[in-house]
Design a protein around this motif. Structure first.
Motif, PDB file in Angstrom:
ATOM      1  N   LEU A  18     -13.828 140.531  43.452  1.00  0.00           N
ATOM      2  CA  LEU A  18     -14.957 139.633  43.709  1.00  0.00           C
ATOM      3  C   LEU A  18     -15.845 139.512  42.478  1.00  0.00           C
ATOM      4  CD1 LEU A  18     -15.827 140.797  47.340  1.00  0.00           C
ATOM      5  CD2 LEU A  18     -15.011 138.528  46.699  1.00  0.00           C
ATOM      6  N   LEU A  19     -16.019 140.632  41.758  1.00  0.00           N
ATOM      7  CA  LEU A  19     -16.818 140.591  40.525  1.00  0.00           C
ATOM      8  C   LEU A  19     -16.122 139.735  39.466  1.00  0.00           C
ATOM      9  CD1 LEU A  19     -18.192 144.237  40.073  1.00  0.00           C
ATOM     10  CD2 LEU A  19     -19.228 142.283  41.232  1.00  0.00           C
ATOM     11  N   THR A  22     -16.577 136.175  40.341  1.00  0.00           N
ATOM     12  CA  THR A  22     -17.961 135.751  40.064  1.00  0.00           C
ATOM     13  C   THR A  22     -18.103 135.433  38.572  1.00  0.00           C
ATOM     14  OG1 THR A  22     -18.796 137.124  41.866  1.00  0.00           O
ATOM     15  CG2 THR A  22     -20.399 136.409  40.220  1.00  0.00           C
ATOM     16  N   THR A  25     -16.380 132.107  37.808  1.00  0.00           N
ATOM     17  CA  THR A  25     -17.087 130.886  38.219  1.00  0.00           C
ATOM     18  C   THR A  25     -18.271 130.610  37.288  1.00  0.00           C
ATOM     19  OG1 THR A  25     -17.820 129.653  40.157  1.00  0.00           O
ATOM     20  CG2 THR A  25     -18.690 131.864  39.968  1.00  0.00           C
ATOM     21  N   VAL A  26     -18.937 131.671  36.800  1.00  0.00           N
ATOM     22  CA  VAL A  26     -20.021 131.478  35.827  1.00  0.00           C
ATOM     23  C   VAL A  26     -19.430 130.943  34.526  1.00  0.00           C
ATOM     24  CG1 VAL A  26     -21.808 132.611  34.449  1.00  0.00           C
ATOM     25  CG2 VAL A  26     -21.534 133.218  36.857  1.00  0.00           C
ATOM     26  N   ALA A  29     -18.603 127.344  34.690  1.00  0.00           N
ATOM     27  CA  ALA A  29     -19.770 126.458  34.685  1.00  0.00           C
ATOM     28  C   ALA A  29     -20.239 126.165  33.263  1.00  0.00           C
ATOM     29  CB  ALA A  29     -20.909 127.076  35.490  1.00  0.00           C
ATOM     30  N   PHE A  30     -19.957 127.098  32.330  1.00  0.00           N
ATOM     31  CA  PHE A  30     -20.377 126.904  30.945  1.00  0.00           C
ATOM     32  C   PHE A  30     -19.270 126.267  30.103  1.00  0.00           C
ATOM     33  CE2 PHE A  30     -23.479 129.913  32.442  1.00  0.00           C
ATOM     34  CZ  PHE A  30     -24.641 129.506  31.803  1.00  0.00           C
ATOM     35  N   THR A  31     -18.160 125.887  30.761  1.00  0.00           N
ATOM     36  CA  THR A  31     -17.046 125.235  30.088  1.00  0.00           C
ATOM     37  C   THR A  31     -16.981 123.787  30.558  1.00  0.00           C
ATOM     38  OG1 THR A  31     -15.919 127.341  30.394  1.00  0.00           O
ATOM     39  CG2 THR A  31     -14.597 125.535  29.522  1.00  0.00           C
ATOM     40  N   ASP A  32     -16.636 122.884  29.645  1.00  0.00           N
ATOM     41  CA  ASP A  32     -16.542 121.484  30.024  1.00  0.00           C
ATOM     42  C   ASP A  32     -15.220 121.217  30.727  1.00  0.00           C
ATOM     43  OD1 ASP A  32     -16.828 118.835  30.371  1.00  0.00           O
ATOM     44  OD2 ASP A  32     -17.012 118.294  28.247  1.00  0.00           O
ATOM     45  N   LEU A  33     -15.267 121.113  32.055  1.00  0.00           N
ATOM     46  CA  LEU A  33     -14.047 120.865  32.824  1.00  0.00           C
ATOM     47  C   LEU A  33     -14.025 119.445  33.384  1.00  0.00           C
ATOM     48  CD1 LEU A  33     -13.890 124.238  34.794  1.00  0.00           C
ATOM     49  CD2 LEU A  33     -12.492 123.596  32.839  1.00  0.00           C
ATOM     50  N   ILE A  42     -15.715 125.257  43.927  1.00  0.00           N
ATOM     51  CA  ILE A  42     -15.469 125.403  45.372  1.00  0.00           C
ATOM     52  C   ILE A  42     -14.216 126.249  45.606  1.00  0.00           C
ATOM     53  CG2 ILE A  42     -14.950 124.162  47.520  1.00  0.00           C
ATOM     54  CD1 ILE A  42     -17.671 123.435  46.771  1.00  0.00           C
ATOM     55  N   ALA A  45     -15.076 129.894  45.012  1.00  0.00           N
ATOM     56  CA  ALA A  45     -15.920 130.364  46.124  1.00  0.00           C
ATOM     57  C   ALA A  45     -15.065 130.602  47.369  1.00  0.00           C
ATOM     58  CB  ALA A  45     -17.025 129.353  46.416  1.00  0.00           C
ATOM     59  N   THR A  46     -14.112 129.709  47.614  1.00  0.00           N
ATOM     60  CA  THR A  46     -13.255 129.865  48.793  1.00  0.00           C
ATOM     61  C   THR A  46     -12.355 131.092  48.654  1.00  0.00           C
ATOM     62  OG1 THR A  46     -13.322 127.483  49.159  1.00  0.00           O
ATOM     63  CG2 THR A  46     -11.536 128.686  50.244  1.00  0.00           C
ATOM     64  N   LYS A  48     -13.142 133.796  47.071  1.00  0.00           N
ATOM     65  CA  LYS A  48     -14.024 134.938  47.337  1.00  0.00           C
ATOM     66  C   LYS A  48     -14.302 135.083  48.834  1.00  0.00           C
ATOM     67  CE  LYS A  48     -17.625 135.401  44.465  1.00  0.00           C
ATOM     68  NZ  LYS A  48     -18.817 134.868  43.724  1.00  0.00           N
TER      69      LYS A  48
ATOM     70  N   THR B  72     -25.772 137.686  43.188  1.00  0.00           N
ATOM     71  CA  THR B  72     -24.428 137.603  43.761  1.00  0.00           C
ATOM     72  C   THR B  72     -23.769 138.983  43.729  1.00  0.00           C
ATOM     73  OG1 THR B  72     -24.231 135.338  42.944  1.00  0.00           O
ATOM     74  CG2 THR B  72     -22.191 136.430  43.598  1.00  0.00           C
ATOM     75  N   LEU B  76     -22.650 141.247  46.925  1.00  0.00           N
ATOM     76  CA  LEU B  76     -21.261 141.707  47.071  1.00  0.00           C
ATOM     77  C   LEU B  76     -21.241 143.229  47.188  1.00  0.00           C
ATOM     78  CD1 LEU B  76     -19.469 139.401  44.452  1.00  0.00           C
ATOM     79  CD2 LEU B  76     -19.295 139.251  46.937  1.00  0.00           C
ATOM     80  N   ILE B 203     -22.029 133.070  48.691  1.00  0.00           N
ATOM     81  CA  ILE B 203     -20.904 132.823  47.784  1.00  0.00           C
ATOM     82  C   ILE B 203     -20.751 131.322  47.523  1.00  0.00           C
ATOM     83  CG2 ILE B 203     -18.354 132.810  47.757  1.00  0.00           C
ATOM     84  CD1 ILE B 203     -18.471 135.690  48.834  1.00  0.00           C
ATOM     85  N   TYR B 204     -21.095 130.481  48.524  1.00  0.00           N
ATOM     86  CA  TYR B 204     -21.054 129.027  48.326  1.00  0.00           C
ATOM     87  C   TYR B 204     -22.366 128.492  47.738  1.00  0.00           C
ATOM     88  CZ  TYR B 204     -16.526 128.519  50.556  1.00  0.00           C
ATOM     89  OH  TYR B 204     -15.194 128.607  50.837  1.00  0.00           O
ATOM     90  N   PHE B 206     -24.408 129.928  45.633  1.00  0.00           N
ATOM     91  CA  PHE B 206     -24.552 130.239  44.203  1.00  0.00           C
ATOM     92  C   PHE B 206     -23.942 129.175  43.290  1.00  0.00           C
ATOM     93  CE2 PHE B 206     -22.731 132.648  40.491  1.00  0.00           C
ATOM     94  CZ  PHE B 206     -23.888 132.584  39.724  1.00  0.00           C
ATOM     95  N   PRO B 207     -22.636 128.851  43.407  1.00  0.00           N
ATOM     96  CA  PRO B 207     -22.114 127.818  42.503  1.00  0.00           C
ATOM     97  C   PRO B 207     -22.709 126.440  42.770  1.00  0.00           C
ATOM     98  CG  PRO B 207     -20.427 128.474  44.081  1.00  0.00           C
ATOM     99  CD  PRO B 207     -21.571 129.426  44.251  1.00  0.00           C
ATOM    100  N   LEU B 211     -24.907 126.624  39.510  1.00  0.00           N
ATOM    101  CA  LEU B 211     -23.955 126.354  38.440  1.00  0.00           C
ATOM    102  C   LEU B 211     -23.636 124.866  38.309  1.00  0.00           C
ATOM    103  CD1 LEU B 211     -21.466 129.295  39.075  1.00  0.00           C
ATOM    104  CD2 LEU B 211     -23.383 129.198  37.484  1.00  0.00           C
ATOM    105  N   ALA B 214     -23.950 121.702  34.774  1.00  0.00           N
ATOM    106  CA  ALA B 214     -23.085 122.237  33.719  1.00  0.00           C
ATOM    107  C   ALA B 214     -23.877 122.434  32.422  1.00  0.00           C
ATOM    108  CB  ALA B 214     -21.908 121.295  33.505  1.00  0.00           C
ATOM    109  N   ARG B 215     -23.805 123.606  31.863  1.00  0.00           N
ATOM    110  CA  ARG B 215     -24.644 123.944  30.714  1.00  0.00           C
ATOM    111  C   ARG B 215     -23.890 123.965  29.397  1.00  0.00           C
ATOM    112  NH1 ARG B 215     -28.974 126.896  33.654  1.00  0.00           N
ATOM    113  NH2 ARG B 215     -28.525 126.345  35.767  1.00  0.00           N
ATOM    114  N   HIS B 216     -22.722 123.326  29.366  1.00  0.00           N
ATOM    115  CA  HIS B 216     -21.947 123.349  28.126  1.00  0.00           C
ATOM    116  C   HIS B 216     -22.450 122.289  27.178  1.00  0.00           C
ATOM    117  CE1 HIS B 216     -20.021 120.047  30.255  1.00  0.00           C
ATOM    118  NE2 HIS B 216     -19.841 120.896  31.247  1.00  0.00           N
TER     119      HIS B 216
END
Lengths: 92, 216
Positions: A18-19, A22, A25-26, A29-33, A42, A45-46, A48, B72, B76, B203-204, B206-207, B211, B214-216
């Motif tokens: 789970l860690l 986590t 997912t962080v 978020a900092f990568t351009d996808l 999502i 998260a699912t 997890k 988070t 957990l 868990i839902y 948080f993102p 998140l 987007a911070r890129h």
């Protein structure tokens, strides 16, 4: 639902997973996808949520009744969110 | 001996097993209703996010990812402690139940303390929806919707946490008095299901809330 105690090692392994998720997912978020970012968020998260439900909420030893109730509630949730989003996406 | 065994379950049940199944079923049905309760909020979020994606991303960038991520991990960890408390009951260890229940509650309190600090900071910044809402970027009216959903979703979640801590406090006293045995600890298991469910909601959250921008 009640059963003899199991080795506790698995709970620590699940916590570690789970860690890791986590962190993933962080990191995502900092990568351009592009448009994939919401799906990745999502999806992680699912993954997890499934880990928590299966190991911590003990579905691996549970009867079929909880599984049935969970399936029904997810179906209703998908109808609620899904139909709303389809309407938004398709409105002219 | 017969009397002692019969006392273990209420008269409307035929067996201890039936009572246990009924209690479990009741908790799962309650959680299904909670799925729909939070589902309405997640639907509102999806709807307004799709309508104002730029304002929602801008609003999200005002949330503290580090605090969200730390919380988070804290939550957990509390779920891990909760599952170990139930495991303690299965092993017939009163000490493990009490120690891990206290740890679960402490981590829950840490979570709420961090959340409170975040809220206070948002109020100071003028990001709480209402007459004094001020957003330093364009699209403030739409961003206010994001913060309304942020406060409602995390607030309702925090209320669930506080209620859970209250329940765990009662269970800790019961566990210390030896109420839960390896055969009979349905109350502890039910509280565990609730606690893990509240974890899954976060868990839902948080993102989706933290998140998204987007911070890129």
């Amino acid at each position: 639902m009640t059963h003899p105690a199991q080795p506790t090692g698995i709970y620590y392994v699940v916590f570690a997973l789970l860690l890791v998720l986590t962190g993933a997912t962080v990191g995502a978020a900092f990568t351009d996808l592009g448009p994939l970012s919401a799906i990745v968020a999502i999806g992680i998260a699912t993954a997890k949520a499934l880990l928590v439900a299966y190991f911590f909420m003990d579905l691996r030893h549970g009867s079929r009744l909880p599984a049935f109730i969970i399936a029904a509630s997810i179906l209703w949730l998908v109808l609620l969110v899904g139909l709303t989003m389809i309407e938004t996406a398709s409105r002219q | 001996m017969e009397g002692a065994v019969r006392e273990a379950y209420a008269h409307q049940f035929r067996s201890l097993e039936e009572q246990r199944e009924s209690a479990s079923l009741g908790m799962w049905l309650f959680l299904a209703s909670e799925v729909m309760f939070f589902g309405g909020l997640f639907t509102a979020y999806g709807l307004y996010h799709s309508a104002y994606p730029a304002a929602f991303a801008a609003g999200s960038r005002h949330l503290d990812v580090t605090l969200g991520a730390v919380n988070t991990v804290v939550l957990l960890g509390s779920s891990l402690a909760m599952v170990l408390a139930v495991d303690g009951a299965r092993r017939g260890s009163r000490r493990r139940q009490v120690v891990f229940l206290i740890l679960t509650m402490l981590l829950g309190i840490v979570f709420l303390a961090i959340k409170t600090a975040e809220y206070l900071h948002k109020f100071e910044e003028g990001l709480a929806p209402g007459a004094s809402f001020t957003f330093p970027e364009p699209g403030g009216r739409e961003a206010q919707l994001f913060f309304f959903l942020y406060f409602t979703m995390t607030g309702v979640h925090a209320v669930h946490m506080a209620a859970g801590i209250g329940v765990l406090l009662v269970l800790t006293v019961r566990a210390a008095r030896g109420r839960y045995t390896p055969e009979h600890h349905g109350g502890l298991e039910g509280a565990g299901l609730y606690w893990h469910f509240v974890d899954i909601i976060w868990i839902y959250i948080f993102p989706l809330l933290y998140l998204l921008g987007a911070r890129h």
